[in-house]
Scaffold this motif. Structure first.
Motif, PDB file in Angstrom:
ATOM      1  N   UNK A  23       1.582  11.278   1.638  1.00 20.68           N
ATOM      2  CA  UNK A  23       1.918  12.281   2.635  1.00 20.68           C
ATOM      3  C   UNK A  23       1.527  13.660   2.128  1.00 20.68           C
ATOM      4  N   UNK A  24       1.702  14.672   2.936  1.00 18.48           N
ATOM      5  CA  UNK A  24       1.333  16.025   2.521  1.00 18.48           C
ATOM      6  C   UNK A  24       2.269  16.548   1.448  1.00 18.48           C
ATOM      7  N   UNK A  25       3.521  16.104   1.443  1.00 15.63           N
ATOM      8  CA  UNK A  25       4.478  16.559   0.436  1.00 15.63           C
ATOM      9  C   UNK A  25       4.135  16.038  -0.951  1.00 15.63           C
ATOM     10  N   UNK A  26       3.616  14.846  -1.063  1.00 23.39           N
ATOM     11  CA  UNK A  26       3.298  14.300  -2.378  1.00 23.39           C
ATOM     12  C   UNK A  26       2.128  15.032  -3.011  1.00 23.39           C
ATOM     13  N   UNK A  27       1.183  15.491  -2.221  1.00 22.51           N
ATOM     14  CA  UNK A  27       0.050  16.243  -2.762  1.00 22.51           C
ATOM     15  C   UNK A  27       0.531  17.586  -3.290  1.00 22.51           C
ATOM     16  N   UNK A  34       0.854  -1.178   0.000  1.00 21.69           N
ATOM     17  CA  UNK A  34       0.000   0.000   0.000  1.00 21.69           C
ATOM     18  C   UNK A  34       0.897   1.237   0.000  1.00 21.69           C
ATOM     19  N   UNK A  35       0.678   2.118  -0.953  1.00 26.39           N
ATOM     20  CA  UNK A  35       1.424   3.374  -1.003  1.00 26.39           C
ATOM     21  C   UNK A  35       0.943   4.280   0.124  1.00 26.39           C
ATOM     22  N   UNK A  36       1.886   4.921   0.770  1.00 26.36           N
ATOM     23  CA  UNK A  36       1.562   5.837   1.852  1.00 26.36           C
ATOM     24  C   UNK A  36       1.657   7.258   1.307  1.00 26.36           C
TER      25      UNK A  36
END
Length: 151
Positions: free
Chosen positions: A140-144, A136-138
């Motif tokens: 985070x706020x940085x990826x958005x 499952x990919x996690x």
């Protein structure tokens, strides 16, 4: 000796309520005919198994192999023989039998063969793709934020 307390198991697991039933059946099994006919259970690959049952004296049409509700049932009944015989020693048992094997979930019977007085039953465990482990990919706020900047 059949009083097993499985309450600690129920507190720490979900969906294993069939284990109690399986253990109760194993402990309550009648041991009077447990050795006839002799059989082997072997693991032939990671998810493949073979049950070999010694059925000397039985023809293939006198054997019956069925699977119903996660249970493999092997039965044999000798055809009636009208020929009178006088045995000096009778060591080959050809009495009728029924042997039951409880199969785990997702274990399927793939075939059976009758060769040289042995009944071979091949089984394979086929776990559905949905039940296999997956990563499952996690997010985070940085990826958005990175995706918004790229747009």
């Amino acid at each position: 000796m059949r009083n097993l307390d499985l309450s600690p198991l129920y507190r720490a697991t979900v969906g294993f309520d069939r284990v109690a039933d399986l253990m109760d059946r194993a402990l309550a099994a009648d041991g009077t005919n447990a050795t006839y006919p002799p059989y082997n259970i072997e693991k032939t690959a990671d998810d493949a198994y073979r049950i070999t049952i010694a059925v000397a004296g039985f023809a293939a049409d006198e054997l019956n192999v069925e699977v119903k509700e996660n249970q493999l049932v092997v039965a044999a009944r000798k055809a009636e023989d009208d020929t009178p015989r006088s045995y000096l020693h009778r060591g080959i048992a050809t009495r009728a039998f029924e042997r039951r094997f409880h199969l785990a979930d997702h274990v399927k019977v793939t075939g059976a063969s009758h060769v040289d007085g042995l009944l071979n039953i091949d089984l394979v465990r086929e776990v559905p793709q949905a039940l296999k482990p997956r990563r499952i990919e996690i997010a985070g706020t940085n990826t958005v934020d990175a995706k918004a900047v790229e747009a």
